[in-house]
Design a protein around this motif. Structure first.
Motif, short mmCIF file in Angstrom:
data_model
loop_
_atom_site.label_atom_id
_atom_site.label_comp_id
_atom_site.label_asym_id
_atom_site.label_seq_id
_atom_site.Cartn_x
_atom_site.Cartn_y
_atom_site.Cartn_z
N UNK A 73 0.68 -1.20 -0.01
CA UNK A 73 -0.10 0.00 -0.08
C UNK A 73 0.76 1.24 0.15
N UNK A 74 2.04 1.13 0.79
CA UNK A 74 2.80 2.42 0.88
C UNK A 74 3.39 2.63 -0.63
N UNK A 75 4.04 1.64 -1.29
CA UNK A 75 4.48 1.77 -2.59
C UNK A 75 3.79 2.38 -3.46
N UNK A 76 2.50 1.68 -3.60
CA UNK A 76 1.51 2.27 -4.62
C UNK A 76 0.92 3.66 -4.24
N UNK A 77 0.70 3.93 -2.88
CA UNK A 77 0.52 5.19 -2.55
C UNK A 77 1.50 6.23 -2.81
N UNK A 128 -4.59 -6.26 -2.76
CA UNK A 128 -4.66 -5.59 -1.37
C UNK A 128 -5.90 -6.20 -0.51
N UNK A 129 -5.58 -5.90 0.86
CA UNK A 129 -6.89 -6.20 1.44
C UNK A 129 -8.04 -5.31 1.39
N UNK A 133 -7.54 -1.49 -0.33
CA UNK A 133 -8.06 -1.45 -1.78
C UNK A 133 -8.97 -0.41 -1.92
N UNK A 134 -10.00 0.08 -0.91
CA UNK A 134 -10.54 1.22 -0.92
C UNK A 134 -9.74 2.42 -1.14
N UNK A 135 -8.80 2.54 -0.26
CA UNK A 135 -7.77 3.75 -0.48
C UNK A 135 -7.10 3.68 -1.87
N UNK A 136 -6.87 2.46 -2.50
CA UNK A 136 -6.12 2.38 -3.81
C UNK A 136 -7.18 3.20 -4.72
N UNK A 137 -8.39 2.62 -4.80
CA UNK A 137 -9.37 2.94 -5.90
C UNK A 137 -9.50 4.55 -5.81
N UNK A 138 -9.58 5.01 -4.61
CA UNK A 138 -9.99 6.58 -4.33
C UNK A 138 -8.88 7.33 -4.84
N UNK A 139 -7.60 6.90 -4.62
CA UNK A 139 -6.50 7.64 -5.24
C UNK A 139 -6.42 7.46 -6.85
#
Length: 209
Positions: A73-77, A128-129, A133-139
């Motif tokens: 998550x940190x990497x994709x963020x 992602x869990x 996953x929700x944070x990933x999609x939001x970004x």
């Protein structure tokens, strides 16, 4: 109390030095992890693999970043943050909508050929869990919204031909995402040269005029 000029320099690091060292170590772990995720795939890479590459223990990674999902998550963020920043800078820049869109797309393509941007493209939601996953999609939605806004502004000022901003954004993103998979960092062409060629082709099309 201020240290006397004659006092010996303390052999112990200051809080600021400790923070600097900690951030450097954390960045090194992230860079090693993202490179291995890109090389092998998320599921084929363990934190033991990342630790071995750096010559550290797995608990050290937990200390700086947490578990494997948190590392991903940190990497994709980071990658998504770079793309969002590029869109915001383009929106603030001078020029027509088409010129600002081109400036954004140039950075978009180059980011996707770098480690963290490449990880964004190569990471599927299912890796992602649910919470991550929700944070990933939001970004990702923020990036899509930024691209559509630039397109709409170009249509409004006449520098981009009338079209469906959503469809154009999907078409451009689809094209500029794929270098994350086929670009060879050791190849003869730089990311800048590849980005320039792709943006020119997308802007001009392939049919003669």
């Amino acid at each position: 109390m201020e240290q006397s000029p004659d006092s010996p320099e303390s052999p112990f690091p200051s809080p600021e030095q400790k923070r600097t060292v900690r951030e450097a170590k954390r960045a090194a772990v992230l860079r090693a992890a993202v490179q291995m995720f890109n090389e092998r795939g998320f599921h084929q890479t363990s934190l033991d693999d990342v630790a071995a590459r750096l010559g550290i223990s797995k608990p050290t990674i937990y200390h700086y970043l947490g578990n494997k999902d948190q590392v991903l998550l940190e990497c994709v963020t980071i990658g998504l943050g770079q793309l969002i920043e590029a869109a915001e800078e383009a929106r603030r820049s001078e020029g027509t909508g088409a010129q600002r869109l081109a400036a954004f797309l140039s950075r978009y393509a180059r980011i996707n050929m770098d480690d963290f941007g490449r990880c964004v493209i190569r990471t599927g939601d299912e890796a992602l869990v649910p919470e991550s996953r929700a944070r990933f999609r939001e970004l990702k939605r923020n990036i899509d919204t930024g691209m559509r806004s630039l397109i709409a502004e170009g249509i409004a000022d006449g520098s981009i031909a009338p079209c469906d901003p959503k469809m154009l954004a999907f078409t451009i993103a689809g094209a500029l995402n794929w270098p994350a998979r086929w670009h060879d960092p050791e190849g003869s062409e730089s990311p800048e040269a590849i980005a320039d060629q792709m943006i020119r082709l997308l802007g001009q099309g392939y049919l003669p005029r």
